[in-house]
Design an enzyme around this catalytic site. Structure first.
Site, PDB file in Angstrom:
ATOM      1  N   LYS A   1     -11.772  -0.263  13.396  1.00 28.58           N
ATOM      2  CA  LYS A   1     -10.416   0.093  13.802  1.00 28.58           C
ATOM      3  C   LYS A   1     -10.330   0.286  15.317  1.00 28.58           C
ATOM      4  CE  LYS A   1      -7.511   0.323  11.401  1.00 28.58           C
ATOM      5  NZ  LYS A   1      -6.652  -0.779  10.883  1.00 28.58           N
TER       6      LYS A   1
ATOM      7  N   TYR B   1     -16.089   1.709   9.600  1.00 29.72           N
ATOM      8  CA  TYR B   1     -14.622   1.736   9.555  1.00 29.72           C
ATOM      9  C   TYR B   1     -14.068   2.161  10.904  1.00 29.72           C
ATOM     10  CZ  TYR B   1      -9.894   3.149   8.204  1.00 29.72           C
ATOM     11  OH  TYR B   1      -8.534   3.304   8.139  1.00 29.72           O
TER      12      TYR B   1
ATOM     13  N   ILE C   1       1.363   3.784   2.397  1.00 26.56           N
ATOM     14  CA  ILE C   1       2.251   3.944   3.552  1.00 26.56           C
ATOM     15  C   ILE C   1       3.222   2.778   3.634  1.00 26.56           C
ATOM     16  CG2 ILE C   1       2.372   4.126   6.066  1.00 26.56           C
ATOM     17  CD1 ILE C   1      -0.336   5.479   6.036  1.00 26.56           C
TER      18      ILE C   1
ATOM     19  N   GLY D   1       0.816  -1.204   0.000  1.00 25.05           N
ATOM     20  CA  GLY D   1       0.000   0.000   0.000  1.00 25.05           C
ATOM     21  C   GLY D   1       0.851   1.256   0.000  1.00 25.05           C
TER      22      GLY D   1
ATOM     23  N   LEU E   1      -0.509  -2.940   8.700  1.00 23.73           N
ATOM     24  CA  LEU E   1      -1.112  -1.839   7.954  1.00 23.73           C
ATOM     25  C   LEU E   1      -2.264  -2.296   7.065  1.00 23.73           C
ATOM     26  CD1 LEU E   1       2.129   0.032   6.726  1.00 23.73           C
ATOM     27  CD2 LEU E   1       0.920   0.288   8.903  1.00 23.73           C
TER      28      LEU E   1
ATOM     29  N   ASN F   1      -2.563  -8.809  -0.207  1.00 28.57           N
ATOM     30  CA  ASN F   1      -3.410  -9.509  -1.176  1.00 28.57           C
ATOM     31  C   ASN F   1      -3.605  -8.696  -2.453  1.00 28.57           C
ATOM     32  OD1 ASN F   1      -5.227  -7.526  -0.442  1.00 28.57           O
ATOM     33  ND2 ASN F   1      -6.801  -8.923   0.331  1.00 28.57           N
TER      34      ASN F   1
ATOM     35  N   THR G   1     -12.418  -7.447   6.862  1.00 24.60           N
ATOM     36  CA  THR G   1     -10.993  -7.254   6.625  1.00 24.60           C
ATOM     37  C   THR G   1     -10.298  -6.693   7.856  1.00 24.60           C
ATOM     38  OG1 THR G   1     -11.320  -6.908   4.251  1.00 24.60           O
ATOM     39  CG2 THR G   1      -9.286  -6.055   5.208  1.00 24.60           C
TER      40      THR G   1
END
Length: 319
Positions: free
Chosen positions: A153, A149, A12, A10, A76, A32, A95
């Site tokens: 998190k 989301y 970052i 990704g 991450l 993935n 996820t």
């Protein structure tokens, strides 16, 4: 050290991988490639990371073995971007929660150093001038998938802290505040690359809402520097840290700055939230981090200005 980065392909993750290779660490990426890109994986000083294509949320045995062989883990891997979160909330929850559960359990089992990437979204609808790591959190209603989301998190954070308290997990939570910079895609709603790409083509800059919502944008190089400082300081274990700039700007002002900075002929186009996302969409009006805790521990503060961020993003897009 041997470092595992989940989601290392990704935005970052790619920059963090390069910084770790630069200082001589061995890096393994688990990704993935659903939102990550192989273009983010660069050779540094003649060295490349090892890449394992796997799904952190589904392939527990592979992740468990990768963690067993590592000294430290940066987790991450996550669903990213407001557009993806709103359009596919089930994927977001599965996820983020399942992936973090797998990583946390394996890191605790093998006594590995662990960092979990969280987000400023966990502060929800707080109206504080600055968000501090010890603040109470105000999350919106489950009728609005936008908050799935933040909740996923936040559960990741609770999971890490629970394992730290119950099993001595050497874990740290980092809350990112609008990390931006070169190689970030605007595909999932990230505003800076969207604005810069359109400005370079003299296309209208699309502002969602009234543009009065304010954010702080932090260059990815500053974020990576903070991560490395925390990795090298065990006093960060069992703690939560905000990582972000304190340069507050409204989205309207950001659009105007991008146009002026790039000498663009773009105009501003306002799009209601209901049209951009979904009916009843709620946004945070202000999002500014308190980074006193991070500064006190490792003497960190964001160094790159928003003007430098725009220049860096534009330079790569221009090729």
């Amino acid at each position: 050290m041997k470092i595992l980065i989940t989601g290392g392909a990704g935005f970052i993750g790619g920059h963090l991988t390069a910084a770790l290779l630069e200082r001589g660490d061995e890096v393994v990426i688990a990704d993935n490639f659903s939102t990550g890109s192989r273009d983010n994986i660069r050779m540094v000083n003649g060295r490349l990371p090892e890449v394992v294509e796997t799904d952190v949320s589904r392939d527990l045995e592979t992740i468990r073995e990768l963690i067993r062989k590592s000294d430290a883990v940066f987790h991450l891997a996550a669903a990213v971007g407001v557009e993806l979160v709103v359009n596919d909330p089930v994927h977001t929850i599965q996820t983020n929660i399942d992936g973090s559960a797998n990583v946390v359990k394996a890191a605790a089992e093998f006594d590995k150093r662990l960092f979990i990437a969280s987000t400023s979204e966990v502060y929800g609808k707080s109206e504080n001038d600055r968000f501090s790591e010890t603040d109470d959190l105000l999350i919106g209603s489950p009728y609005h998938s936008r908050w799935s989301y933040a909740c996923s998190k936040l559960l990741d954070e609770f999971y890490l802290m629970a394992y730290h308290q119950a099993a001595g997990l050497r874990g740290t939570v980092v809350r990112f505040f609008n990390t931006v910079g070169p190689r970030q895609t605007g595909k999932y709603g990230m505003v800076v690359p969207r604005f810069v790409a359109n400005a370079l083509q003299n296309k209208p800059l699309k502002i969602y809402g009234d543009g009065g919502q304010s954010r702080c944008f932090c260059h990815v190089s500053d974020v990576v520097r903070a991560l490395l400082l925390l990795l090298d300081d065990d006093r960060s274990i069992g703690e939560i840290f905000n990582i972000g700039s304190d340069q507050l700007i409204t989205i309207r002002e950001l659009a105007e700055l991008v146009i002026a900075r790039l000498g663009s002929k773009s105009t501003l186009e306002y799009i209601p939230y209901e049209k951009a996302y979904s009916k009843g969409f709620e946004d945070m009006r202000r999002r500014k981090p308190a980074t006193d805790k991070l500064q006190a521990l490792v003497n960190w503060r964001a160094e790159k200005s928003l003007e430098e961020i725009i220049d860096d993003v534009a330079a790569l897009m221009r090729g």
